[in-house]
Write a protein that holds these residues in place. Structure first.
Motif, short mmCIF file in Angstrom:
data_model
loop_
_atom_site.label_atom_id
_atom_site.label_comp_id
_atom_site.label_asym_id
_atom_site.label_seq_id
_atom_site.Cartn_x
_atom_site.Cartn_y
_atom_site.Cartn_z
N ASN A 151 0.84 -1.20 0.00
CA ASN A 151 0.00 0.00 0.00
C ASN A 151 0.87 1.25 0.00
O ASN A 151 1.83 1.36 0.77
CB ASN A 151 -0.91 0.02 1.23
CG ASN A 151 -2.04 -0.97 1.12
OD1 ASN A 151 -2.64 -1.11 0.06
ND2 ASN A 151 -2.33 -1.67 2.19
N ILE A 188 -7.01 0.89 -6.68
CA ILE A 188 -8.05 -0.11 -6.46
C ILE A 188 -9.13 0.41 -5.51
O ILE A 188 -8.89 1.34 -4.73
CB ILE A 188 -7.46 -1.41 -5.89
CG1 ILE A 188 -6.91 -1.18 -4.47
CG2 ILE A 188 -6.38 -1.98 -6.79
CD1 ILE A 188 -6.51 -2.46 -3.77
N THR A 189 -10.29 -0.19 -5.62
CA THR A 189 -11.36 0.06 -4.66
C THR A 189 -11.60 -1.22 -3.87
O THR A 189 -11.41 -2.33 -4.39
CB THR A 189 -12.67 0.47 -5.36
OG1 THR A 189 -13.05 -0.55 -6.29
CG2 THR A 189 -12.49 1.79 -6.08
N SER A 190 -12.02 -1.07 -2.63
CA SER A 190 -12.25 -2.23 -1.76
C SER A 190 -13.69 -2.22 -1.26
O SER A 190 -14.20 -1.18 -0.81
CB SER A 190 -11.30 -2.20 -0.57
OG SER A 190 -9.95 -2.21 -1.00
N THR A 196 -12.98 -9.11 1.96
CA THR A 196 -12.67 -7.88 1.22
C THR A 196 -12.39 -8.21 -0.24
O THR A 196 -11.56 -9.07 -0.55
CB THR A 196 -11.43 -7.18 1.82
OG1 THR A 196 -11.69 -6.86 3.19
CG2 THR A 196 -11.12 -5.90 1.06
N ASN A 220 -11.07 -6.63 -3.72
CA ASN A 220 -10.35 -5.51 -4.33
C ASN A 220 -10.55 -5.52 -5.84
O ASN A 220 -10.43 -6.56 -6.48
CB ASN A 220 -8.85 -5.61 -4.02
CG ASN A 220 -8.56 -5.44 -2.55
OD1 ASN A 220 -9.23 -4.67 -1.86
ND2 ASN A 220 -7.57 -6.15 -2.05
N LYS A 266 -9.35 -3.41 -9.37
CA LYS A 266 -8.51 -2.39 -9.98
C LYS A 266 -9.37 -1.51 -10.88
O LYS A 266 -10.09 -2.01 -11.75
CB LYS A 266 -7.39 -3.04 -10.80
CG LYS A 266 -6.49 -2.03 -11.49
CD LYS A 266 -5.41 -2.73 -12.31
CE LYS A 266 -4.60 -1.73 -13.12
NZ LYS A 266 -3.56 -2.40 -13.94
N SER A 315 -7.48 2.90 -2.66
CA SER A 315 -6.10 2.74 -2.17
C SER A 315 -5.17 2.53 -3.35
O SER A 315 -5.60 2.24 -4.47
CB SER A 315 -6.00 1.57 -1.19
OG SER A 315 -6.47 0.38 -1.77
#
Length: 298
Positions: free
Chosen positions: A197, A240-242, A253, A255, A257, A294
């Motif tokens: 991260n 990316i979004t989670s 979770t 993830n 892209k 993130s």
């Protein structure tokens, strides 16, 4: 009004200063091989090349090998009968200071040719183990055959690595060239095996200085990772979004892209500037919808 305020908070929330990313502590198990004609000196050089490639990626702190050997001896001593009842036994896993162990097995080393035309090839197997769980994180066979992505082409030309497969005047020279290519491939493997991260500091305008307004454009961003983290111009970062997904009563979770950022400029040891080169529309949509975003560096 609530929506507008939330977006402003989203932008300001990333506008603080942060130190460069923490490095991952790793330790190397002494390299092994079963090749009958491999000289110990060559084996040692290959082992050092692998270690140096991990260090060169600037993602890792390597626990000193002499400390590892001392810890291993202490661990073996504590397993003797005299220490069976001791409560102060050393932690298994060879090293207290490392989170991962790297196992290096030399699979093959070949020198082919005659007179002043020689080629050398090297193949190793690297295995990464999580010390706390004992699980194998990943394993891969890596050769001295050059493997790269298009964005690395310029760096390869500068370092003359594209000529690594050309015939050399001696086995010493061809072995040295093979080591250079192996090092390059191991460094890529190290980076890809530990995606990390990256902290987003702020969004900026095209001049790379002025902060953007609440509605963007979300094109250029400052990140808290610079030369000390191994960032170079052209490096790729995944955006990316989670989301939390319920699977059989368990929250997992997921993830996804949504965009790609490319390093435009490395400012110093702690900060770089990147440009969104793919997925700008999806990124803006995610920001507008207040999704958890993130950055992942490989």
């Amino acid at each position: 009004m609530i929506k507008k305020t939330f977006l402003i908070l989203f932008l300001l929330g990333f506008s603080f200063l942060a130190n460069a990313q923490e490095k991952i502590n790793i330790a190397f198990i002494p390299a092994t091989y079963t090749i009958g004609n491999l000289e110990q000196q060559e084996a040692n050089i290959i082992a050092e090349t692998v270690i140096n490639a991990f260090v060169k990626s600037k993602k890792f702190t390597v626990v000193d090998r002499r400390n590892i050997e001392a810890l291993e001896k202490e661990k073996q001593l504590q397993r003797t009968e005299a220490f069976l009842d001791s409560k102060n036994t050393i932690v298994d896993g060879v090293s207290k200071g490392a989170s991962y162990l790297i196992e290096n097995k030399i699979v093959s080393v070949n020198h082919t040719g005659k007179k002043n035309k020689w080629n050398s090839t090297i193949e190793i197997n690297l295995k990464i183990l999580n010390i706390s769980t004992g699980e194998i994180v990943t394993t891969s066979n890596i050769t001295s055959e050059l493997q790269f992505i298009p964005t690395q082409l310029k760096a390869l030309k500068i370092n003359n690595l594209l000529n690594a497969t050309e015939e050399q005047n001696s086995t010493k020279e061809s072995f040295s060239k093979a080591l250079e290519s192996l090092s390059f491939n191991v460094e890529n493997f190290a980076k890809e095996s530990f995606p990390t991260n990256i902290q987003l500091v702020e969004w900026v305008e095209k001049d790379l200085k002025t902060k953007v307004g609440e509605n963007g454009p979300f094109k250029y961003l400052v990140i808290a990772a610079g030369s000390d983290y191994g960032m170079t111009k052209g490096d790729k970062i995944d955006v990316i979004t989670s989301t939390e997904v319920n699977v059989n009563g368990k929250s997992i979770t997921r993830n996804s892209k949504i965009a790609t950022a490319t390093i435009e400029r490395v400012d110093d040891e702690n900060f770089s500037v990147a440009k969104i080169t793919e997925g700008e529309k999806d990124l803006k949509k995610a920001i507008t919808n207040y999704e958890n975003i993130s950055l992942i560096s490989k």
